[in-house]
Design a protein around this motif. Structure first.
Motif, PDB file in Angstrom:
ATOM      1  N   ASN A 104       0.969  -1.062  -0.214  1.00  0.00           N
ATOM      2  CA  ASN A 104      -0.221  -0.028   0.179  1.00  0.00           C
ATOM      3  C   ASN A 104       0.968   1.274   0.044  1.00  0.00           C
ATOM      4  O   ASN A 104       2.078   1.279   0.024  1.00  0.00           O
ATOM      5  N   ASN A 105       0.149   2.472   0.283  1.00  0.00           N
ATOM      6  CA  ASN A 105       0.930   3.483  -0.039  1.00  0.00           C
ATOM      7  C   ASN A 105       2.071   3.881   1.014  1.00  0.00           C
ATOM      8  O   ASN A 105       3.332   4.431   0.882  1.00  0.00           O
ATOM      9  N   VAL A 106       1.872   3.268   2.220  1.00  0.00           N
ATOM     10  CA  VAL A 106       2.948   3.232   3.384  1.00  0.00           C
ATOM     11  C   VAL A 106       3.987   2.465   3.147  1.00  0.00           C
ATOM     12  O   VAL A 106       5.014   2.772   3.391  1.00  0.00           O
ATOM     13  N   GLU A 107       3.372   1.323   2.861  1.00  0.00           N
ATOM     14  CA  GLU A 107       4.605   0.227   2.569  1.00  0.00           C
ATOM     15  C   GLU A 107       5.529   0.401   1.530  1.00  0.00           C
ATOM     16  O   GLU A 107       6.774   0.052   1.295  1.00  0.00           O
ATOM     17  N   ARG A 108       4.817   1.221   0.304  1.00  0.00           N
ATOM     18  CA  ARG A 108       5.753   1.756  -0.659  1.00  0.00           C
ATOM     19  C   ARG A 108       7.113   2.453  -0.558  1.00  0.00           C
ATOM     20  O   ARG A 108       8.029   2.719  -1.011  1.00  0.00           O
ATOM     21  N   ILE A 109       6.826   3.255   0.825  1.00  0.00           N
ATOM     22  CA  ILE A 109       7.840   3.915   1.189  1.00  0.00           C
ATOM     23  C   ILE A 109       8.764   3.442   2.280  1.00  0.00           C
ATOM     24  O   ILE A 109       9.999   3.527   2.065  1.00  0.00           O
ATOM     25  N   TYR A 110       8.247   2.717   3.173  1.00  0.00           N
ATOM     26  CA  TYR A 110       8.901   2.113   4.267  1.00  0.00           C
ATOM     27  C   TYR A 110       9.028   0.627   4.179  1.00  0.00           C
ATOM     28  O   TYR A 110       9.706  -0.165   4.944  1.00  0.00           O
ATOM     29  N   GLY A 111       8.329   0.128   3.158  1.00  0.00           N
ATOM     30  CA  GLY A 111       8.350  -1.507   3.263  1.00  0.00           C
ATOM     31  C   GLY A 111       9.778  -1.994   2.531  1.00  0.00           C
ATOM     32  O   GLY A 111      10.571  -1.374   2.299  1.00  0.00           O
ATOM     33  N   TYR A 112       9.882  -3.212   2.608  1.00  0.00           N
ATOM     34  CA  TYR A 112      11.151  -4.064   2.383  1.00  0.00           C
ATOM     35  C   TYR A 112      10.886  -5.476   1.840  1.00  0.00           C
ATOM     36  O   TYR A 112       9.916  -6.127   2.574  1.00  0.00           O
ATOM     37  N   THR A 113      11.429  -5.843   0.790  1.00  0.00           N
ATOM     38  CA  THR A 113      11.870  -7.514   0.718  1.00  0.00           C
ATOM     39  C   THR A 113      12.982  -7.827   0.403  1.00  0.00           C
ATOM     40  O   THR A 113      13.833  -6.977  -0.184  1.00  0.00           O
ATOM     41  N   GLY A 114      13.408  -9.109   0.479  1.00  0.00           N
ATOM     42  CA  GLY A 114      14.741  -9.458   0.367  1.00  0.00           C
ATOM     43  C   GLY A 114      15.016  -9.405  -0.886  1.00  0.00           C
ATOM     44  O   GLY A 114      16.243  -9.285  -1.630  1.00  0.00           O
ATOM     45  N   ALA A 115      14.084  -9.848  -1.910  1.00  0.00           N
ATOM     46  CA  ALA A 115      14.438  -9.696  -3.302  1.00  0.00           C
ATOM     47  C   ALA A 115      14.450  -8.367  -3.785  1.00  0.00           C
ATOM     48  O   ALA A 115      15.619  -8.148  -4.509  1.00  0.00           O
ATOM     49  N   ILE A 116      13.967  -7.192  -3.350  1.00  0.00           N
ATOM     50  CA  ILE A 116      14.228  -5.899  -3.856  1.00  0.00           C
ATOM     51  C   ILE A 116      15.676  -5.676  -3.115  1.00  0.00           C
ATOM     52  O   ILE A 116      16.578  -4.955  -3.854  1.00  0.00           O
ATOM     53  N   GLY A 117      16.017  -5.918  -1.740  1.00  0.00           N
ATOM     54  CA  GLY A 117      17.266  -5.645  -1.371  1.00  0.00           C
ATOM     55  C   GLY A 117      18.303  -6.245  -2.018  1.00  0.00           C
ATOM     56  O   GLY A 117      19.542  -5.768  -2.297  1.00  0.00           O
ATOM     57  N   LEU A 118      18.210  -7.288  -2.661  1.00  0.00           N
ATOM     58  CA  LEU A 118      19.370  -8.129  -3.666  1.00  0.00           C
ATOM     59  C   LEU A 118      19.379  -7.248  -4.688  1.00  0.00           C
ATOM     60  O   LEU A 118      20.663  -6.940  -5.005  1.00  0.00           O
ATOM     61  N   ALA A 119      18.437  -6.863  -5.451  1.00  0.00           N
ATOM     62  CA  ALA A 119      18.638  -5.682  -6.829  1.00  0.00           C
ATOM     63  C   ALA A 119      19.175  -4.756  -6.128  1.00  0.00           C
ATOM     64  O   ALA A 119      20.293  -4.060  -6.776  1.00  0.00           O
ATOM     65  N   GLN A 120      18.909  -4.010  -4.960  1.00  0.00           N
ATOM     66  CA  GLN A 120      19.526  -2.881  -4.545  1.00  0.00           C
ATOM     67  C   GLN A 120      20.814  -3.136  -4.249  1.00  0.00           C
ATOM     68  O   GLN A 120      21.776  -2.155  -4.531  1.00  0.00           O
TER      69      GLN A 120
END
Length: 406
Positions: A104-120
């Protein structure tokens, strides 16, 4: 979606913890090994893979390059490899990370997933490698590219806060045009300037630049700015909070996902638990300096993209606004072009093809428009591409003159 790679050794994670705490990057210890692997991988490509493969596949070109151009060649190989890796990772996350897709809109700012962290991590690893190379070869790449690498490292590290993890893969797709930009550069070095390969690659470069950076990038920037605005002004408690998130307290706004829809599947529950893991009841609105830093860097990059595309349009207009030549001049021009082509081995052009001359100059004009636009992008788009062809060619010529004692 969780990170598919194994976690870092506990000793390495502990070593990075103090740095992560000092810089407010709580997810860095989860991905520090991936940042290090990325740096080592890109350095291996530059130092070992590129020289070995380039010498094998291009024995008449690569070994003859002077040291400056050879460094530039190897760096372009790294840029090509990096852009393929980061585009693949970003598309994989966007298409298959269901936790990211449901934020949701809050999670898009504060959220995290391990897969995104890998790309990051691979994105930060590349810019960290870029900073190291720009420092070692500062005399070649100059202060501008060194500052760019430093700024990119800083901005991309925000993802480890975590901050705007949702949009990380989105903006990494700017790199969709980079493989074609590198191929264009290699065509020039391999004496393929003006070849069909460079022309078709130029078409792909222009299309991917327009689609990925101007259409996709600007639209996603609007969505990102909207979410940042909501996060900066995030109300905590009372009716105002309810109007934004449907809940009334900070604990509810930053509540963890309970995995109730996972039907008891352990991997799903674990992936859901990651999303808001780094928030709590004490989490507040994001700092204004952080929002301003990110927004300003995004605006600068988007403005540069528009500027570069404007130069592309100017190139096309200039090419087609040239005064029309007389039939006699057109025939003479085509004859000289055809004669020049006929002298080239394997050109497939002979003087018997002079019949129907008017059609050929128009084809050459269209070809040259595409290549001129691609050349303009190569010279201006310095992200991941250390020097423009013009600057580098001037340096090469100077080196050759020095060798001859002139």
């Amino acid at each position: 979606m969780r990170d598919p790679l194994p976690p870092p050794p506990s000793s390495l994670s502990s070593l990075s913890q103090s740095l992560a705490s000092a810089l407010s990057l709580p997810t860095l210890p989860n991905h520090v090994h991936e940042v290090i692997v990325a740096v080592i991988l890109y350095q291996f490509v530059q130092s070992v893979l590129s020289p070995t493969l380039s010498t094998h596949f291009f024995p008449n070109h690569y070994p003859k390059l002077n040291s400056r151009t050879r460094i530039n060649w190897d760096v372009h190989v790294v840029s090509l490899v990096q852009s393929v890796i980061i585009n693949a990772l970003s598309l994989w996350v966007i298409l298959f990370d269901s936790e990211r897709a449901s934020m949701n809109n809050v999670e898009r700012i504060y959220g995290y997933t391990g897969a995104i962290g890998l790309a990051q991590a691979f994105g930060v690893g590349y810019f960290l490698w870029d900073l190291i190379v720009s420092t070692i070869h500062f005399r070649i790449f100059g202060p501008g590219l060194w500052a760019h690498a430093l700024a990119a490292c800083w901005v991309f590290s925000f993802g480890f806060r975590p901050f705007l993890n949702y949009y990380g893969p989105t903006f990494l797709l700017y790199e969709l045009s980079s493989p074609f930009l590198n191929v264009h550069w290699f065509c020039d070095k391999l004496d393929l300037t003006g070849s069909p390969l460079q022309w078709y690659n130029g078409m792909a470069l222009i299309g991917s630049f327009f689609g990925a950076r101007l259409i996709w990038g600007n639209w996603q920037s609007v969505l990102c700015f909207r979410d940042i605005w909501n996060a900066v002004n995030l109300p905590v408690g009372g009716a105002a909070a309810s109007s934004v998130t449907g809940t009334g307290t900070a604990a509810e706004i930053f509540s963890q996902r309970n995995g109730s829809l996972c039907l008891g599947k352990a991997s799903c529950v674990a992936a859901q638990a990651e999303v808001m893991k780094y928030t709590s009841a004490t989490t507040g609105p994001i700092p204004k300096w952080l929002a301003l830093t990110y927004l300003s860097s995004n605006l600068v990059l988007n403005s540069l993209n528009i500027f570069w595309f404007g130069k592309m349009i100017a190139t096309v207009k200039k090419r087609f606004e040239e005064p029309p030549s007389s039939p006699k001049q057109e025939k003479e021009t085509f004859a000289s072009v055809a004669d020049g082509e006929a002298k080239k081995p394997g050109s497939g052009v002979d003087k018997g093809q002079l019949d129907g001359a008017p059609a050929k100059p128009r084809s050459k004009r269209a070809d040259s428009v595409v290549l001129d636009v691609a050349n303009g992008l190569e010279e201006d788009d310095f992200i991941g591409h250390p020097t423009s062809t013009a600057v580098e060619d001037a340096a090469d010529e100077a080196a050759e003159l020095r060798k001859r004692g002139l």
